[in-house]
Motif scaffolding. Structure first.
Motif, PDB file in Angstrom:
ATOM      1  N   ALA A 166       0.408  -0.870   0.244  1.00 22.76           N
ATOM      2  CA  ALA A 166       0.448   0.003   0.309  1.00 22.76           C
ATOM      3  C   ALA A 166       0.913   1.101  -0.123  1.00 22.76           C
ATOM      4  O   ALA A 166       1.454   1.394   0.939  1.00 22.76           O
ATOM      5  N   ALA A 167       0.507   2.278  -0.943  1.00 22.85           N
ATOM      6  CA  ALA A 167       1.529   3.201  -0.970  1.00 22.85           C
ATOM      7  C   ALA A 167       0.507   4.073  -0.742  1.00 22.85           C
ATOM      8  O   ALA A 167      -0.183   4.479  -1.643  1.00 22.85           O
ATOM      9  N   GLY A 168       0.921   5.500  -0.146  1.00 27.02           N
ATOM     10  CA  GLY A 168       0.635   6.967  -0.804  1.00 27.02           C
ATOM     11  C   GLY A 168       1.602   7.679  -1.313  1.00 27.02           C
ATOM     12  O   GLY A 168       2.642   7.498  -1.115  1.00 27.02           O
ATOM     13  N   VAL A 169       1.028   8.396  -2.170  1.00 25.91           N
ATOM     14  CA  VAL A 169       2.184   8.765  -3.291  1.00 25.91           C
ATOM     15  C   VAL A 169       1.650   9.947  -3.541  1.00 25.91           C
ATOM     16  O   VAL A 169       0.210  10.565  -3.516  1.00 25.91           O
ATOM     17  N   LEU A 170       2.465  11.196  -4.236  1.00 23.62           N
ATOM     18  CA  LEU A 170       1.987  12.289  -5.030  1.00 23.62           C
ATOM     19  C   LEU A 170       3.373  12.030  -6.341  1.00 23.62           C
ATOM     20  O   LEU A 170       4.223  11.921  -6.361  1.00 23.62           O
ATOM     21  N   ILE A 171       2.228  12.040  -7.326  1.00 23.82           N
ATOM     22  CA  ILE A 171       2.246  11.701  -8.910  1.00 23.82           C
ATOM     23  C   ILE A 171       1.585  12.507  -9.323  1.00 23.82           C
ATOM     24  O   ILE A 171      -0.277  12.459  -9.354  1.00 23.82           O
ATOM     25  N   SER A 172       2.617  13.121 -10.395  1.00 22.32           N
ATOM     26  CA  SER A 172       1.627  14.589 -11.269  1.00 22.32           C
ATOM     27  C   SER A 172       1.525  13.605 -12.307  1.00 22.32           C
ATOM     28  O   SER A 172       1.468  12.640 -12.710  1.00 22.32           O
ATOM     29  N   GLU A 173       0.743  14.501 -13.556  1.00 25.19           N
ATOM     30  CA  GLU A 173      -0.014  13.944 -14.648  1.00 25.19           C
ATOM     31  C   GLU A 173       1.079  13.382 -15.402  1.00 25.19           C
ATOM     32  O   GLU A 173       1.253  12.191 -15.956  1.00 25.19           O
ATOM     33  N   GLY A 174       3.001  14.020 -15.067  1.00 25.24           N
ATOM     34  CA  GLY A 174       3.657  13.669 -16.349  1.00 25.24           C
ATOM     35  C   GLY A 174       4.235  12.560 -15.276  1.00 25.24           C
ATOM     36  O   GLY A 174       4.568  11.004 -16.735  1.00 25.24           O
ATOM     37  N   GLY A 175       4.066  12.152 -14.749  1.00 24.61           N
ATOM     38  CA  GLY A 175       5.096  10.735 -14.249  1.00 24.61           C
ATOM     39  C   GLY A 175       3.684   9.611 -13.993  1.00 24.61           C
ATOM     40  O   GLY A 175       4.299   8.536 -13.399  1.00 24.61           O
ATOM     41  N   TYR A 176       2.741   9.834 -13.796  1.00 29.12           N
ATOM     42  CA  TYR A 176       1.614   9.155 -13.833  1.00 29.12           C
ATOM     43  C   TYR A 176       1.053   7.305 -14.731  1.00 29.12           C
ATOM     44  O   TYR A 176       1.421   6.178 -14.135  1.00 29.12           O
ATOM     45  N   ALA A 177       1.738   7.324 -16.176  1.00 31.89           N
ATOM     46  CA  ALA A 177       1.873   6.618 -16.853  1.00 31.89           C
ATOM     47  C   ALA A 177       3.850   5.230 -16.634  1.00 31.89           C
ATOM     48  O   ALA A 177       2.696   3.873 -16.450  1.00 31.89           O
ATOM     49  N   THR A 178       4.300   5.934 -16.020  1.00 32.70           N
ATOM     50  CA  THR A 178       5.659   5.334 -15.281  1.00 32.70           C
ATOM     51  C   THR A 178       5.101   4.511 -14.403  1.00 32.70           C
ATOM     52  O   THR A 178       5.604   3.420 -14.059  1.00 32.70           O
ATOM     53  N   ASP A 179       4.461   5.563 -13.621  1.00 29.35           N
ATOM     54  CA  ASP A 179       4.593   4.878 -12.230  1.00 29.35           C
ATOM     55  C   ASP A 179       3.856   3.594 -12.178  1.00 29.35           C
ATOM     56  O   ASP A 179       3.833   2.874 -11.343  1.00 29.35           O
ATOM     57  N   SER A 180       2.431   4.029 -12.182  1.00 27.97           N
ATOM     58  CA  SER A 180       1.062   3.116 -12.273  1.00 27.97           C
ATOM     59  C   SER A 180       1.580   1.830 -12.843  1.00 27.97           C
ATOM     60  O   SER A 180       0.946   0.632 -12.720  1.00 27.97           O
ATOM     61  N   ALA A 181       2.492   1.934 -14.069  1.00 29.55           N
ATOM     62  CA  ALA A 181       2.895   0.587 -14.967  1.00 29.55           C
ATOM     63  C   ALA A 181       3.357  -0.103 -13.998  1.00 29.55           C
ATOM     64  O   ALA A 181       3.931  -1.640 -14.130  1.00 29.55           O
ATOM     65  N   LEU A 182       4.723   0.450 -13.120  1.00 27.07           N
ATOM     66  CA  LEU A 182       5.523   0.529 -12.140  1.00 27.07           C
ATOM     67  C   LEU A 182       5.159  -0.649 -11.014  1.00 27.07           C
ATOM     68  O   LEU A 182       5.093  -1.793 -10.435  1.00 27.07           O
ATOM     69  N   LEU A 183       4.084   0.016 -10.292  1.00 35.75           N
ATOM     70  CA  LEU A 183       3.309  -0.525  -9.214  1.00 35.75           C
ATOM     71  C   LEU A 183       2.319  -2.123  -9.734  1.00 35.75           C
ATOM     72  O   LEU A 183       2.112  -2.745  -9.489  1.00 35.75           O
TER      73      LEU A 183
END
Length: 255
Positions: A166-183
């Protein structure tokens, strides 16, 4: 396996206004309890907003009375809430980015962000993580934002017997695709249910993406918010089967 209901609280923080954010958190907790949620996870620094320049001024000890309303509500609702706040573990210590676990039984546990983003070292010190949260048959490992960018973090959680990451995050529009794919990849690779609680509105000058999500242990999306705004993203396990839903909350209902 026993029934379990998890939720990501996609909240909007008011910059530096901790009392106002506490009221919003209380409203989220009540809304979550109405949905039968047992474990509710908020975004990174949800109680203060992601405001590094204010962190030293706002930082508290984990046991600070400021959190009493939240701790009492957690106990009253029988809901474990994981909230984000800058803390000092000792007088004069550096400021850590914390996920504070306010237990349904009145307990308090502390997780501190282990991996800082470039530039965060100006305002924060790297933390030591924290214990896995035991919840009946499940073990819930916590992460705060940049922690999950290190593959070893999720791998160590799985090796420690975690069933949920379970991750509490701050993810911007620009980083969302990469970060969500990682999770999503961690879910499939390690057989974990993966929860991501993101900010639903701007914070610290960042245009946050919202779109909080929960992935099943096969990597498939169980539930996701369609965009920004206040929302609960919920996943339920009953009889070994997971289902999910996203519930939008009116802004005035979360104050």
């Amino acid at each position: 396996m026993t029934a379990l209901t998890l939720a990501a609280a996609q909240s909007i923080s008011i910059a530096g206004d901790v009392p106002a954010n506490i009221l919003r958190h209380l409203a989220f907790m009540r809304a979550a309890a109405e949905q039968g949620v047992q474990v509710l996870v908020f975004p990174e620094l949800s109680l203060s907003g992601y405001e590094p320049s204010l962190a030293a001024e706002l930082a508290i000890a984990p046991e600070d009375a400021l959190l009493t309303p939240l701790r009492e509500m957690a106990r009253e609702l029988r809901l474990t809430a994981v909230v984000g706040m800058p803390i000092r573990l000792a007088p004069g210590a550096g400021v850590s980015i914390a996920a504070l676990v306010l237990g349904a039984d009145g307990s308090l546990a502390v997780y501190t962000k282990q991996h800082l983003h470039l530039g965060e070292e100006v305002a924060f010190v790297a933390g030591q993580g924290g214990d896995v949260l035991e919840w009946r048959d499940d073990r819930i490992a916590l992460a705060v934002c940049a922690d999950f960018s290190h593959a070893s973090h999720a791998r160590q959680a799985a090796q420690a017997g975690a069933t949920v990451y379970a991750a509490g995050v701050l993810i911007s529009e620009g980083g969302y695709a990469t970060d969500s794919a990682l999770l999503q990849g961690y879910a499939a690779e390690h057989g974990l249910v993966v929860l991501m609680a993101n900010h639903g509105g701007p914070s610290g000058g960042w245009a946050c993406a919202g779109r909080s999500a929960i992935w099943g242990a096969d990597g498939q999306v169980l539930a996701a918010a369609p965009g920004g705004g206040d929302a609960l993203v919920i996943a339920r396990r009953d009889g070994g089967r997971w289902t999910g839903q996203a519930v939008a909350l009116w802004a005035e209902g979360a104050r």
